[in-house]
Design an enzyme around this catalytic site. Structure first.
Site, PDB file in Angstrom:
ATOM      1  NE  ARG A 150     -48.538  89.484  -8.269  1.00 49.32           N
ATOM      2  CZ  ARG A 150     -49.281  90.624  -8.152  1.00 49.32           C
ATOM      3  NH1 ARG A 150     -50.183  90.726  -9.080  1.00 49.32           N
ATOM      4  NH2 ARG A 150     -49.146  91.345  -7.093  1.00 49.32           N
ATOM      5  CE  LYS A 174     -49.622  87.223  -5.764  1.00 43.47           C
ATOM      6  NZ  LYS A 174     -48.636  87.671  -4.470  1.00 43.47           N
ATOM      7  CG  HIS A 252     -41.099  87.764  -9.544  1.00 37.71           C
ATOM      8  ND1 HIS A 252     -42.465  87.739  -9.934  1.00 37.71           N
ATOM      9  CD2 HIS A 252     -40.881  88.340  -8.521  1.00 37.71           C
ATOM     10  CE1 HIS A 252     -42.796  88.293  -8.894  1.00 37.71           C
ATOM     11  NE2 HIS A 252     -41.993  88.748  -8.073  1.00 37.71           N
ATOM     12  NE  ARG A 255     -44.719  91.606  -9.399  1.00 40.54           N
ATOM     13  CZ  ARG A 255     -46.075  92.291  -9.629  1.00 40.54           C
ATOM     14  NH1 ARG A 255     -46.155  92.697 -10.851  1.00 40.54           N
ATOM     15  NH2 ARG A 255     -46.356  92.653  -8.515  1.00 40.54           N
ATOM     16  CG  HIS A 278     -46.733  95.955  -5.102  1.00 39.24           C
ATOM     17  ND1 HIS A 278     -45.504  96.307  -4.925  1.00 39.24           N
ATOM     18  CD2 HIS A 278     -46.728  94.442  -5.478  1.00 39.24           C
ATOM     19  CE1 HIS A 278     -44.594  95.494  -5.622  1.00 39.24           C
ATOM     20  NE2 HIS A 278     -45.338  94.436  -5.633  1.00 39.24           N
ATOM     21  CE1 TYR A 287     -38.458  95.988  -7.304  1.00 40.87           C
ATOM     22  CE2 TYR A 287     -40.595  96.547  -6.361  1.00 40.87           C
ATOM     23  CZ  TYR A 287     -40.194  95.490  -7.292  1.00 40.87           C
ATOM     24  OH  TYR A 287     -40.595  94.367  -7.427  1.00 40.87           O
TER      25      TYR A 287
END
Length: 309
Positions: A150, A174, A252, A255, A278, A287
């Site tokens: 990110r 995160k 992004h 990414r 994730h 994806y």
């Protein structure tokens, strides 16, 4: 307690217990402030609201023409707030727990072709006022595409994460979760070249009495590192210079390109999930749909019978 006390206490807990980023806290604050202003026009406070009141607010948001994604995000913030209030004993019940949000339209993420990524990286190699900037720019682009980070993870990366064995990079994502991502040969070479220049610049600054920076991409700005907004502008400049449509290019989309290109070349979803950081593999599964759409387009554009169809 007042609405303001609810919001401020909730945000403090998010930061302390879950390691919520400044961006996450600001998003919660904006959404909850709007909800608070609406309740105050009705002469109410959060502690008095019931399920019907919250549903009335969602109807109000719909009537204001807000997108489904915005309404879903606002409801998520409200749900988190009331769950926190229930756990803290501020409420005996959670009025938001059974409220369902608006169904979201599934949109496939934008991605880039390998050739387009190559053009962007080459543009970064040539962009900059001097050798130092060009070396930094190529390092930024190589790392972004090689790891699928990110943009916030990239620009705020501590220099300590890149020390030692450059074949792996430690990324803090995160919630403070860390993951190790392997680096490609071009990314390793770009990182080594940038570290040499960065460290030399830092030594010079320290000789002048300035404090040492802990970031891989230091800046004289308030944050002490390159900002997301500056990098966003830079990558648009690379797109213009390379002839790639700037509307397609954001940090992004690099990414997304990382994940899509891995999947197209045989990587499994679990591995991609780990590399992207994730929490749920369902997030990574999008994806597969991107790849399906690309294959469908390839057949429609290239098959000899497609024109007759």
């Amino acid at each position: 307690m007042s609405n303001l006390t609810w919001i401020s206490t909730f945000l403090e807990a998010q930061a302390a217990e879950l390691g919520a980023s400044n961006n996450t806290q600001m998003a919660y604050a904006r959404d909850l402030k709007g909800f608070s202003e609406w309740t105050e026009t009705r002469g109410q406070v959060f502690s008095q609201l019931n399920r019907e009141d919250i549903e009335d607010y969602l109807v109000y948001c719909d009537n204001q023409g807000l997108a489904k994604s915005t309404r879903a995000r606002r409801l998520s913030a409200i749900k988190q707030l009331y769950r926190f209030a229930f756990e803290e004993g501020w409420r005996d019940t959670n009025p938001a727990i059974q409220i369902k949000g608006p169904g979201l339209d599934k949109r496939l993420p934008k991605t880039l072709e390998v050739e387009e990524v190559d053009k962007l990286i080459e543009a970064a190699r040539l962009s900059g006022r001097n050798k130092n900037e060009r070396t930094r720019n190529i390092c930024l682009m190589e790392l972004l595409y090689a790891t699928g980070m990110r943009v916030s993870e990239l620009v705020s990366m501590p220099v300590s994460a890149s020390r030692g064995d450059p074949r792996m990079l430690l990324i803090k994502g995160k919630g403070g979760k860390e993951r190790m991502v392997p680096l490609s040969s071009p990314a390793r070479a770009a990182l080594v070249a940038w570290l040499e220049i960065r460290d030399a610049n830092e030594e010079e600054s320290q000789r002048k009495g300035k404090a040492a920076s802990s970031f891989l991409f230091p800046s004289r700005g308030k944050l002490g590192h390159l900002t997301r907004h500056r990098f966003y502008a830079m990558i648009k400049e690379f797109a213009v210079a390379s002839g790639v449509n700037p509307d397609k290019v954001t940090p992004h989309t690099l990414r997304h390109a990382f994940a899509t290109h891995l999947l197209a070349n045989g990587a499994d979803l679990r591995s991609i999930q780990t590399l992207l950081g994730h929490a749920d593999v369902a997030t990574t599964e999008i994806y597969t749909h991107v790849l399906d759409e690309r294959l469908k387009s390839l057949v429609l554009e290239s098959h000899p019978l497609s024109e007759a169809g």
